[in-house]
Motif scaffolding. Sequence first.
Motif, short mmCIF file in Angstrom:
data_model
loop_
_atom_site.label_atom_id
_atom_site.label_comp_id
_atom_site.label_asym_id
_atom_site.label_seq_id
_atom_site.Cartn_x
_atom_site.Cartn_y
_atom_site.Cartn_z
N LEU A 14 0.77 -1.18 -0.18
CA LEU A 14 -0.17 0.01 -0.04
C LEU A 14 1.14 1.16 -0.25
CD1 LEU A 14 -2.76 -1.03 2.64
CD2 LEU A 14 -2.88 -0.92 -0.13
N ILE A 15 1.93 1.34 0.71
CA ILE A 15 2.74 2.38 0.64
C ILE A 15 3.49 2.32 -0.79
CG2 ILE A 15 5.02 3.30 1.74
CD1 ILE A 15 4.22 2.17 4.40
N THR A 93 5.07 -1.83 -8.15
CA THR A 93 4.89 -0.58 -7.42
C THR A 93 6.05 -0.14 -6.72
OG1 THR A 93 3.82 -1.52 -5.40
CG2 THR A 93 2.31 -0.58 -7.11
N ASP A 94 7.09 -1.02 -6.89
CA ASP A 94 8.51 -0.56 -6.30
C ASP A 94 9.43 0.14 -7.41
OD1 ASP A 94 8.95 -2.66 -7.58
OD2 ASP A 94 9.94 -4.06 -6.11
N ILE A 95 8.73 0.85 -8.12
CA ILE A 95 9.34 1.43 -9.42
C ILE A 95 8.93 2.88 -9.07
CG2 ILE A 95 9.74 1.89 -11.93
CD1 ILE A 95 10.52 -0.91 -10.92
N VAL A 96 9.97 3.88 -8.93
CA VAL A 96 9.73 5.30 -9.23
C VAL A 96 10.24 5.79 -10.44
CG1 VAL A 96 10.31 7.47 -8.20
CG2 VAL A 96 10.04 5.72 -6.70
N PHE A 97 9.34 6.19 -11.21
CA PHE A 97 9.35 6.77 -12.52
C PHE A 97 9.75 8.21 -12.69
CE2 PHE A 97 6.70 3.22 -13.57
CZ PHE A 97 7.47 2.29 -14.73
N SER A 251 10.74 3.45 4.67
CA SER A 251 10.23 3.34 6.09
C SER A 251 8.81 3.13 6.09
CB SER A 251 10.26 4.59 6.94
OG SER A 251 10.05 4.71 8.06
N MET A 252 8.49 1.82 7.09
CA MET A 252 7.16 1.49 7.14
C MET A 252 6.52 2.44 8.09
SD MET A 252 6.78 -1.22 5.47
CE MET A 252 5.43 -2.29 6.24
#
Length: 293
Positions: A14-15, A93-97, A251-252
């Motif tokens: 979700l984060i 979703t662990d990709i920052v474009f 960070s969670m």
Amino acid sequence: MIFSSFVDNSKKYLIQSFIWVTALKKRACIESSQIHLCFSNDVDKKVTEYFANLGLLISFGDTIDKRSKPLNKLNQLKFLKKKRYKKIILSDTDIVFEKSALNWLSKKYIIGANLFVGRPPYRVFKELIKTFNISNDSCFRELSDSRKIEENFSLANNILGSIYSIDGEYFSDLSNDWEEISYMCLEKIDFIKPYERNIDQIAMTLAIEKQNILSTILSPTLNVTPRNKNLFIFDSDIESIDALHFHEDFSMETGLLQSQDTSHSLIKERIESINRDLSNNGIEDFIEIISKI
């Protein structure tokens, strides 16, 4: 062009989905109407309503098979087939474009893909091709010739994984094969072990084979991570750092990205810049929402 990703029901994902959406909107200048999130049906309604209120395209799906959770991303396909897109970008979703990444993702490739981080050796693929009666081998031949490799095909493009850039005119047939072969692989899961988590990637490779279309490897500069500071050898131009593949590096508690002490200084600067974007777009409010569910 549409960007699409599946989100499972855990705080981590979700984060990541918040970071992914923020990066697309703020850093890559993608409109909300071009962003699609497909949520697990287990995700709390407060979360899905939050993203829907941003103007994103939203759909839902059930867990497909617990033995290979990444297969849940197949849930996206039903929604994506409803409208004809020129280009479909499927990613985790662990990709920052970054905006500069669009120079790669929008090129006229039949399919642009980094096929795959942890996949079986070539002999397993050859056996699956025989078992599933897939006759073409152009994709394998093209990539293995270009990389000058033989049987250890898993080295062919072990750079990124988790991004497919697919031309819309080929999407329907390719995605149909991807889904069909995924279920066929589930039936052969004992043969695929210990790579059962990679059935989605295995099936995509076989679907490309079946369609006899070319897979083009995306730029290695799309895989800059805090743990990998050596990718700068591919290109000295800072603008070639197109995306951040961050995995567990956030960070969670705050939802912000983190760099390691040993990370390259340019990576640290990029992460600080991304975190400013996240803070300016309400990451604290989002963390508060998911902390209550």
